[in-house]
Motif scaffolding. Structure first.
Motif, mmCIF file in Angstrom:
data_model
loop_
_atom_site.group_PDB
_atom_site.id
_atom_site.type_symbol
_atom_site.label_atom_id
_atom_site.label_comp_id
_atom_site.label_asym_id
_atom_site.label_seq_id
_atom_site.Cartn_x
_atom_site.Cartn_y
_atom_site.Cartn_z
ATOM 1 N N ILE A 27 1.064 -1.317 0.091
ATOM 2 C CA ILE A 27 -0.166 0.094 -0.137
ATOM 3 C C ILE A 27 0.823 1.119 -0.007
ATOM 4 O O ILE A 27 0.478 2.245 -0.687
ATOM 5 N N ARG A 28 2.008 1.138 0.685
ATOM 6 C CA ARG A 28 2.939 2.409 0.797
ATOM 7 C C ARG A 28 3.271 2.972 -0.786
ATOM 8 O O ARG A 28 3.836 3.819 -0.744
ATOM 9 N N LEU A 29 3.258 1.927 -1.652
ATOM 10 C CA LEU A 29 3.847 2.151 -2.996
ATOM 11 C C LEU A 29 2.908 3.195 -3.649
ATOM 12 O O LEU A 29 3.086 3.810 -4.675
ATOM 13 N N ALA A 30 1.761 3.407 -3.015
ATOM 14 C CA ALA A 30 0.946 4.377 -3.489
ATOM 15 C C ALA A 30 1.350 5.832 -3.621
ATOM 16 O O ALA A 30 0.839 6.574 -4.217
ATOM 17 N N CYS A 31 2.342 5.840 -2.824
ATOM 18 C CA CYS A 31 2.801 7.186 -2.845
ATOM 19 C C CYS A 31 3.429 7.727 -4.062
ATOM 20 O O CYS A 31 3.204 8.915 -4.654
ATOM 21 N N GLU A 32 3.725 6.530 -5.206
ATOM 22 C CA GLU A 32 3.984 7.097 -6.464
ATOM 23 C C GLU A 32 2.727 6.376 -7.454
ATOM 24 O O GLU A 32 2.527 7.024 -8.428
ATOM 25 N N ARG A 56 -6.010 7.799 -3.757
ATOM 26 C CA ARG A 56 -4.973 7.061 -3.480
ATOM 27 C C ARG A 56 -5.038 5.841 -2.584
ATOM 28 O O ARG A 56 -5.789 6.073 -1.369
ATOM 29 N N ALA A 57 -4.356 4.833 -2.514
ATOM 30 C CA ALA A 57 -4.822 3.557 -2.105
ATOM 31 C C ALA A 57 -4.211 3.829 -0.595
ATOM 32 O O ALA A 57 -4.920 3.322 0.330
ATOM 33 N N ASP A 58 -3.399 4.628 -0.071
ATOM 34 C CA ASP A 58 -2.964 4.753 1.104
ATOM 35 C C ASP A 58 -3.686 5.722 1.818
ATOM 36 O O ASP A 58 -3.439 5.985 3.018
ATOM 37 N N LEU A 63 -11.400 1.732 0.761
ATOM 38 C CA LEU A 63 -10.180 0.807 0.393
ATOM 39 C C LEU A 63 -9.984 -0.168 2.001
ATOM 40 O O LEU A 63 -10.139 -1.260 1.972
ATOM 41 N N GLN A 64 -9.648 0.560 2.765
ATOM 42 C CA GLN A 64 -9.310 0.310 4.223
ATOM 43 C C GLN A 64 -10.434 -0.525 4.894
ATOM 44 O O GLN A 64 -10.253 -1.463 5.261
ATOM 45 N N HIS A 65 -11.646 0.025 4.556
ATOM 46 C CA HIS A 65 -12.745 -0.661 5.048
ATOM 47 C C HIS A 65 -12.921 -2.006 4.495
ATOM 48 O O HIS A 65 -13.107 -3.268 5.058
ATOM 49 N N ALA A 66 -12.811 -2.001 3.148
ATOM 50 C CA ALA A 66 -12.864 -3.426 2.407
ATOM 51 C C ALA A 66 -11.849 -4.305 2.680
ATOM 52 O O ALA A 66 -12.009 -5.752 2.776
#
Length: 243
Positions: A27-32, A56-58, A63-66
């Motif tokens: 998930i941290r790759l969502a920064c890019e 953004r995914a992060d 998304l977090q809820h899912a």
């Protein structure tokens, strides 16, 4: 260019539990890879469910809820870095598909017209977005509609695209069906994108335990003793483990 991660488990659990320690670094790759996300999962009735968003995914509460609450035994998560000139819209967000299959791609194929020649006009008319990736999926879907198995449909489509397209940076893909997860790795090692991103950028690897398989793009530490590379140019099939 995008990032992909998928899992097949013997036991139904929240998606976050299936992905375990790999979820947070992914998930941290969502920064890019900040141009949206998509989640596919096998539902309790055996059909495929798909959720997508353009945030953004992060930074996505949905998304977090899912991830925390969606129970499943098979899932694919995609985070998007939109190719140039492709809009950031839900219709351009992976995975593509319906209750029968969900398809996510990491790469670039040009021209789109070459892909469209591989798809029956009636099926092509169902395209909701403008991406090469959705048309890659529809070309696979057409073969499946004719009774070709999912693995063979991906292989045959990849061969046809390679022969008919001017530029194929990568055909890396994951497809989730009610019976399993399919992963395909193929990229052009001489592409200018490889030069910018590094030789491992399009690698796909997997780790396997007794009750769980996780398949993923490169992008965070994946120790060699725990992860193995998928062979290039072959479909890896991970059948459903849960009845």
């Amino acid at each position: 260019m995008c990032r992909l991660i998928g899992a097949v488990s013997r036991h139904r659990a929240p998606v976050a539990d299936l992905l375990g320690d790999d979820l947070d670094p992914f998930i941290r790759l969502a920064c890019e890879h900040k141009d949206g996300w998509g989640l596919a999962f096998r539902q309790e009735d055996g059909t495929i469910g798909i959720l997508r968003g353009i945030d953004r995914a992060d930074d996505s509460d949905r998304l977090q809820h899912a991830l925390k609450h969606q129970l499943t035994d098979m899932a694919v998560l995609h985070i998007r870095m939109a190719s140039p000139n492709l809009a950031v819209t839900v219709n351009n967000t992976h995975p593509f598909g319906d209750a029968r299959a969900a398809f996510a791609h990491n790469g670039e194929i040009r021209p789109v017209a070459a892909l469209e020649k591989l798809i029956d006009p009636d099926l092509l008319a169902t395209a909701a977005g403008t991406t090469d990736s959705e048309r890659y999926y529809l070309a696979v879907r057409e073969r499946m509609n004719r009774g070709v198995t999912p693995g063979d449909a991906i292989t045959l489509t990849a061969q046809a695209i390679t022969q008919s397209s001017d530029l194929v940076v990568s055909l890396n893909a994951m497809m989730l069906t009610p019976t399993g997860l399919y992963a395909y790795a193929q990229h052009d090692p001489h592409s200018e994108v490889i030069g910018r991103r590094g030789p491992a950028y399009f690698g796909l690897s997997y780790r396997q335990e007794e009750d769980l398989v996780v398949v993923a793009s490169e992008g965070w530490p994946q120790p060699a003793g725990r992860w193995a590379a998928l062979p290039d140019g072959e479909v890896a099939e991970f059948p459903a483990l849960h009845p």
